[in-house]
Design a protein around this motif. Structure first.
Motif, PDB file in Angstrom:
ATOM      1  N   ASP A   1       1.350  -1.096   0.081  1.00  0.00           N
ATOM      2  CA  ASP A   1      -0.229  -0.608  -0.049  1.00  0.00           C
ATOM      3  C   ASP A   1       0.979   0.807  -0.181  1.00  0.00           C
ATOM      4  N   PHE A   2       1.820   0.888   0.509  1.00  0.00           N
ATOM      5  CA  PHE A   2       2.814   2.426   0.301  1.00  0.00           C
ATOM      6  C   PHE A   2       4.373   1.419   0.150  1.00  0.00           C
ATOM      7  N   TRP A   3       5.642   2.510  -0.232  1.00  0.00           N
ATOM      8  CA  TRP A   3       6.638   2.203  -0.166  1.00  0.00           C
ATOM      9  C   TRP A   3       7.577   2.582   1.056  1.00  0.00           C
ATOM     10  N   PHE A   4       8.855   2.659   1.543  1.00  0.00           N
ATOM     11  CA  PHE A   4       9.689   3.308   2.593  1.00  0.00           C
ATOM     12  C   PHE A   4      10.400   4.102   1.546  1.00  0.00           C
ATOM     13  N   MET A   5      10.721   5.631   1.206  1.00  0.00           N
ATOM     14  CA  MET A   5      12.001   6.492   1.255  1.00  0.00           C
ATOM     15  C   MET A   5      13.273   6.123   1.571  1.00  0.00           C
ATOM     16  N   SER A   6      13.987   6.678   0.894  1.00  0.00           N
ATOM     17  CA  SER A   6      15.689   7.059   1.160  1.00  0.00           C
ATOM     18  C   SER A   6      15.497   8.478   2.452  1.00  0.00           C
ATOM     19  N   THR A   7      15.696   8.135   3.240  1.00  0.00           N
ATOM     20  CA  THR A   7      15.310   9.101   4.351  1.00  0.00           C
ATOM     21  C   THR A   7      16.688  10.112   4.426  1.00  0.00           C
ATOM     22  N   HIS A   8      16.333  11.351   4.712  1.00  0.00           N
ATOM     23  CA  HIS A   8      17.736  12.212   5.705  1.00  0.00           C
ATOM     24  C   HIS A   8      17.158  12.742   6.839  1.00  0.00           C
ATOM     25  N   ARG A   9      17.828  12.221   7.851  1.00  0.00           N
ATOM     26  CA  ARG A   9      16.876  12.898   9.436  1.00  0.00           C
ATOM     27  C   ARG A   9      18.534  14.014  10.139  1.00  0.00           C
ATOM     28  N   ASP A  10      17.797  15.399  10.137  1.00  0.00           N
ATOM     29  CA  ASP A  10      18.476  15.814  10.922  1.00  0.00           C
ATOM     30  C   ASP A  10      17.130  16.927  11.914  1.00  0.00           C
ATOM     31  N   HIS A  11      17.638  16.623  13.507  1.00  0.00           N
ATOM     32  CA  HIS A  11      16.849  16.986  13.874  1.00  0.00           C
ATOM     33  C   HIS A  11      15.314  16.494  14.001  1.00  0.00           C
ATOM     34  N   SER A  12      14.595  17.270  14.020  1.00  0.00           N
ATOM     35  CA  SER A  12      12.820  17.841  13.248  1.00  0.00           C
ATOM     36  C   SER A  12      12.931  18.112  12.169  1.00  0.00           C
ATOM     37  N   VAL A  13      14.144  17.696  11.200  1.00  0.00           N
ATOM     38  CA  VAL A  13      13.523  18.024   9.704  1.00  0.00           C
ATOM     39  C   VAL A  13      13.879  16.759   9.015  1.00  0.00           C
ATOM     40  N   GLN A  14      13.179  16.243   7.954  1.00  0.00           N
ATOM     41  CA  GLN A  14      13.150  14.706   7.495  1.00  0.00           C
ATOM     42  C   GLN A  14      13.178  14.716   6.134  1.00  0.00           C
ATOM     43  N   ILE A  15      13.652  14.383   5.373  1.00  0.00           N
ATOM     44  CA  ILE A  15      14.063  14.089   3.755  1.00  0.00           C
ATOM     45  C   ILE A  15      13.329  13.255   3.671  1.00  0.00           C
ATOM     46  N   ALA A  16      12.582  13.003   2.323  1.00  0.00           N
ATOM     47  CA  ALA A  16      12.506  11.258   1.663  1.00  0.00           C
ATOM     48  C   ALA A  16      12.385  11.503   0.189  1.00  0.00           C
ATOM     49  N   VAL A  17      12.805  10.734  -0.041  1.00  0.00           N
ATOM     50  CA  VAL A  17      13.145  10.448  -1.296  1.00  0.00           C
ATOM     51  C   VAL A  17      12.918   9.559  -2.163  1.00  0.00           C
ATOM     52  N   SER A  18      11.123   9.683  -3.182  1.00  0.00           N
ATOM     53  CA  SER A  18      10.709   8.011  -3.343  1.00  0.00           C
ATOM     54  C   SER A  18      11.227   8.295  -5.178  1.00  0.00           C
ATOM     55  N   THR A  19      11.809   7.315  -5.709  1.00  0.00           N
ATOM     56  CA  THR A  19      11.676   6.811  -6.769  1.00  0.00           C
ATOM     57  C   THR A  19      10.371   5.632  -7.159  1.00  0.00           C
ATOM     58  N   ASN A  20       9.340   5.536  -6.783  1.00  0.00           N
ATOM     59  CA  ASN A  20       8.542   4.888  -6.907  1.00  0.00           C
ATOM     60  C   ASN A  20       8.561   3.413  -7.424  1.00  0.00           C
ATOM     61  N   SER A  21       9.173   2.908  -6.430  1.00  0.00           N
ATOM     62  CA  SER A  21       9.925   0.867  -6.635  1.00  0.00           C
ATOM     63  C   SER A  21      11.417   1.423  -7.636  1.00  0.00           C
ATOM     64  N   LYS A  22      10.713   2.257  -8.464  1.00  0.00           N
ATOM     65  CA  LYS A  22      11.503   2.345 -10.002  1.00  0.00           C
ATOM     66  C   LYS A  22      13.299   1.727  -9.925  1.00  0.00           C
ATOM     67  N   ALA A  23      13.798   2.788  -9.177  1.00  0.00           N
ATOM     68  CA  ALA A  23      15.644   3.223  -8.614  1.00  0.00           C
ATOM     69  C   ALA A  23      15.504   3.514  -7.019  1.00  0.00           C
ATOM     70  N   PRO A  24      15.963   2.504  -6.632  1.00  0.00           N
ATOM     71  CA  PRO A  24      15.797   2.605  -4.987  1.00  0.00           C
ATOM     72  C   PRO A  24      16.706   3.274  -4.574  1.00  0.00           C
ATOM     73  N   ARG A  25      18.450   2.738  -5.458  1.00  0.00           N
ATOM     74  CA  ARG A  25      19.431   2.775  -5.205  1.00  0.00           C
ATOM     75  C   ARG A  25      19.848   4.290  -5.464  1.00  0.00           C
ATOM     76  N   LEU A  26      19.515   4.461  -6.618  1.00  0.00           N
ATOM     77  CA  LEU A  26      19.986   5.754  -7.142  1.00  0.00           C
ATOM     78  C   LEU A  26      18.834   6.823  -5.781  1.00  0.00           C
ATOM     79  N   ALA A  27      17.732   6.561  -5.334  1.00  0.00           N
ATOM     80  CA  ALA A  27      17.123   7.376  -4.625  1.00  0.00           C
ATOM     81  C   ALA A  27      18.137   7.670  -3.686  1.00  0.00           C
ATOM     82  N   ASN A  28      18.924   6.911  -2.698  1.00  0.00           N
ATOM     83  CA  ASN A  28      20.259   6.851  -2.384  1.00  0.00           C
ATOM     84  C   ASN A  28      20.973   8.163  -2.446  1.00  0.00           C
ATOM     85  N   ARG A  29      21.465   7.531  -3.414  1.00  0.00           N
ATOM     86  CA  ARG A  29      22.120   9.552  -4.254  1.00  0.00           C
ATOM     87  C   ARG A  29      21.618  10.691  -4.276  1.00  0.00           C
TER      88      ARG A  29
END
Length: 516
Positions: free
Chosen positions: A120-148
């Motif tokens: 129903d949902f995917w996990f994204m590549s995330t960056h956490r810095d205190h209260s800031v969270q940044i998430a990148v999704s490639t909609n399951s197409k290229a999860p390794r590229l999402a990390n980059r």
């Protein structure tokens, strides 16, 4: 009728931040993938239950620390009774599908690892810095590229972004307490918007309680946030953009003659291999004396954390390295003209493929002679920190250090194979397959030990080992965490022949078994 609204693109996901605090999340599975899911859920303050016959070491720790509830058995249908969300991380695809079908019937959101059509949902590549969270999704197409992509986004953020958000959150709360009238919500929002848009993020991150009191008083007195002046010793004069801070500009303009007549000091410092304890004493002292540090992009955070002045980071990405270098030159000359102590902080040793000589020549042409503080070079000390002696009596009597790309971006010229030589190639892991072909052409044997040394000197340093024949496949399975270097030679396995060493990875990762 003319169209004035955007058409939806389709094919995306609905990106939300799910409030999981005190919600019940059920995780089926006890391996390294499950451990990652558990960590994410715990960071969201969820109540986590794990169902699995056995647990990996990380989950054993979390169970013993009572961070999770563990049922040491296989999944049972009744486990879904109290679940608000279900995550499966097991190798049995049929069982994952059965669990997902049950969840869909009960309208429980579910994610099945590596089976996209069940999720129903995917996990994204995330960056956490205190209260800031940044998430990148490639909609399951290229999860390794999402990390980059995530790493590039995170590296572009000003230092202290997370702290700045926390400080603004504190100020926002105090303003609401001091002025809680609903009819004043627009005034509160407008004032905070001006503050957030006007002040550099680095300076918002440095706000202390006294500074927040000053800002709160300015709001209460209905003063424009642009009029607030923070004492000069509380903050740096400049932001990462290179522009003088607006909140301190008036204080800077009071002393233009002094800034114009002083001659700056330039120091070229080697940051070594990652651990601030491995910096030289002189490097520590110089960094404490600096007014501004011009830093390479890959300087590790622990080294940057000991610096108290402004840090201006080179954004050296492929294709724009020359522009980034020119930007550093420009900023350095600007600060030296103001009489500042400018430290140029370079990774490793500045004179080992670090362009240190070029920088000295550039600043010399503009009337500034640089002091030089050498650093430990990763070419020698990186392998050593990861258990590879590049010379060893009776095994290797010489070391050849090469750069993975010459000035034109080409691979280096490699001499013919010599059994008693250790070959170290810097900045070439991304071109590993090409390097392997190059070595084969120079008669390097297929069974020659090869290691990839990653992030040497950092807390997450890792050594991935193989042979000339296998190393490409090994790295493809294990992934790569930049920066890294290639070591080839019989000295590689003298102290260890483990396929992979990394205390942050489960030993079963990608099927690579460690004997350590």
């Amino acid at each position: 009728m003319s169209q004035t609204f955007r058409d939806p693109q389709g094919g995306g996901s609905l990106i939300v931040a799910w409030q999981a605090k005190s919600r019940s999340i059920l995780i089926v599975g006890g391996g390294s993938v499950a451990a990652g899911r558990v960590f994410n859920a715990l960071e969201a303050d969820a109540c986590v239950t794990v169902v699995a016959p056995e647990l990996c070491p990380e989950l054993e720790y979390r169970a013993s620390a009572k961070q999770i509830t563990w049922h040491p058995r296989k999944f049972e249908d009744g486990d879904l009774k109290t679940a608000d969300m279900v995550l499966t991380a097991i190798g049995d695809a049929a069982e994952s599908r059965r669990i997902a079908d049950l969840c869909h019937t009960l309208r429980i959101p579910v994610n099945a690892a590596d089976i996209n059509d069940l999720c129903d949902f995917w996990f994204m590549s995330t960056h956490r810095d205190h209260s800031v969270q940044i998430a990148v999704s490639t909609n399951s197409k290229a999860p390794r590229l999402a990390n980059r992509i995530r790493r590039q986004i995170a590296s572009a953020l000003p230092r202290g972004t997370g702290l700045a958000v926390d400080k603004i959150g504190n100020l926002r709360k105090r303003i609401r307490e001091a002025d809680s009238k609903p009819e004043n919500s627009k005034r509160r929002m407008t004032w905070l918007t001006q503050l957030c848009d006007y002040w550099p993020i680095e300076q918002l991150a440095k706000l202390d309680n006294d500074n927040i009191d000053l800002l709160l008083d300015a709001y209460v007195q209905n003063h424009d946030p642009q009029s607030v002046h923070i004492p000069n010793d509380a903050m740096s004069l400049s932001s990462s953009s290179g522009m003088p801070s607006p909140v301190l500009r008036g204080q800077m303009e009071d002393t233009p003659a002094v800034m114009e007549t002083r001659k700056g000091r330039l120091v070229l410092v080697g940051a070594g291999v990652g651990d601030p304890e491995l910096l030289t004493v002189r490097a520590h002292n110089v960094l404490k004396q600096a007014d501004i540090v011009l830093a390479d992009k890959l300087i590790p955070e622990p080294v940057l954390d000991i610096i108290k002045c402004e840090i201006y980071t080179a954004r050296k990405f492929p294709g724009v390295a020359t522009e980034a270098q020119e930007d550093l030159y420009r900023r350095g000359l600007e600060e030296l003209a103001k009489g500042k102590c400018v430290v140029r902080l370079k990774q490793g040793d500045p004179f080992v493929y670090g362009r240190g000589g070029e920088e000295i020549l550039f600043f010399r042409q503009h009337g500034y002679e640089a002091e030089v503080v050498p650093g430990l070079t990763s070419a020698i000390n990186g392998p050593g920190l990861c258990g590879i002696p590049v010379t060893h009596r009776g095994v290797a009597d010489q070391v050849l250090v090469l750069s993975g790309a010459n000035r034109n971006g080409d691979l280096p010229t490699v001499p013919s194979y010599l059994a008693t030589r250790t070959l170290v190639i810097l900045m070439a892991v991304k071109r590993l397959s090409q390097v392997v072909e190059l070595l084969r052409d120079r008669d390097f044997p297929a069974d020659l030990p090869v290691a990839i040394v990653e992030r040497a000197g950092c807390a997450d340093q890792r050594t991935v080992r193989g042979t000339l024949e296998t190393i490409v496949d090994v790295v493809e399975q294990a992934g790569h965490n930049a920066p890294g270097l290639i070591v080839a030679g019989h000295a590689v396995n003298l102290l260890s022949n483990a396929a992979i060493q990394d205390h942050f990875l489960d030993p079963t990762t990608s099927g690579l078994q460690s004997t350590e």
